[in-house]
Design an enzyme around this catalytic site. Sequence first.
Site, PDB file in Angstrom:
ATOM      1  CB  CYS A  94      -0.986  -0.053   1.162  1.00 38.83           C
ATOM      2  SG  CYS A  94      -2.406   0.985   0.917  1.00 38.83           S
ATOM      3  CG  HIS A 190      -3.169  -3.217   4.481  1.00 36.65           C
ATOM      4  ND1 HIS A 190      -1.944  -2.680   4.816  1.00 36.65           N
ATOM      5  CD2 HIS A 190      -3.802  -2.282   3.735  1.00 36.65           C
ATOM      6  CE1 HIS A 190      -1.860  -1.453   4.315  1.00 36.65           C
ATOM      7  NE2 HIS A 190      -2.957  -1.188   3.655  1.00 36.65           N
TER       8      HIS A 190
HETATM    9  N1  GLN Z   1      -2.190   6.914   2.128  1.00 36.33           N
HETATM   10  C1  GLN Z   1      -2.288   5.945   1.041  1.00 36.33           C
HETATM   11  C2  GLN Z   1      -3.703   5.858   0.454  1.00 36.33           C
HETATM   12  O1  GLN Z   1      -4.645   6.229   1.102  1.00 36.33           O
HETATM   13  C3  GLN Z   1      -1.870   4.566   1.527  1.00 36.33           C
HETATM   14  C4  GLN Z   1      -2.784   4.018   2.606  1.00 36.33           C
HETATM   15  C5  GLN Z   1      -2.280   2.720   3.210  1.00 36.33           C
HETATM   16  O2  GLN Z   1      -1.091   2.445   3.276  1.00 36.33           O
HETATM   17  N2  GLN Z   1      -3.247   1.885   3.708  1.00 36.33           N
HETATM   18  O3  GLN Z   1      -3.853   5.384  -0.672  1.00 36.33           O
END
Ligand code: GLN
Length: 238
Positions: A94, A190
């Site tokens: 992510c 995740h």
């Molecule tokens: N801030 C990034 C987004 O919202 C990554 C979010 C995350 O790592 N879950 O796409």
Amino acid sequence: MRLVVGFLYARLMNIYGDRGNVVALLQRARWRGIEAEAVAINAGEPLEPDLCDLYVFGGGQDKEQYVVAEDLARGNGERLRAAVESGAVVLSVCGGYQLLGHYYRPHGGEELRGLGLIDAHTVAGDTRFIGNVVLRGEFGELVGFENHSGRTYLGSGARPLGRVTKGSGNNGEDGTEGAVCGRVYGTYLHGPLLPKNPALADALIARALERRYGQVRLEPLDNSLEQMAHRSALARPR
Ligand code: GLN
């Protein structure tokens, strides 16, 4: 044999249990009699390119990504590139994944330059993609959880980790999820990802060990618990 796993920006980039990927890698190596240890790398601490064989770069909110992008630009990005060029493997998730592309443009925020280790770019959208994800690709069926506003678009230098059968994946448009660029892997999954996707965990370990030991064949493990967790995640609605 010995495996050293670097947990990149351990204090900042560890959202939704991504640290569990480090635990899974260490444990699956140790269960095979491979010495394994983890090294936390945080902002302001120079990364040693020869130390770690496999890096985990977890997710984080935009505000953490600004801090990390700055630290990468101050030298750790080039040291990570040197590590990859000398054979290290990276699993990015992510927010970490986004920063390994060419750039990440947060919603209404200043564009963050990425390392370009993955041929991709990311632009935040107005809505978030949140929910359980299932995809199929070269590592078989993978399951996990996504929560991101970023839409990632792959260039010709990257292939997707797979194609979604449930969930949004890279951008909610082209059906792809994640990216593979040489020894650098990216995903939006995740969960943590690896405990319930043992085939991917083992592929990353084997690839990382190649750097010091050449082609490695890992002894199979009893994955009944991991498969139970996989099936449980698979059964969850979007
Ligand atoms: N801030 C990034 C987004 O919202 C990554 C979010 C995350 O790592 N879950 O796409």
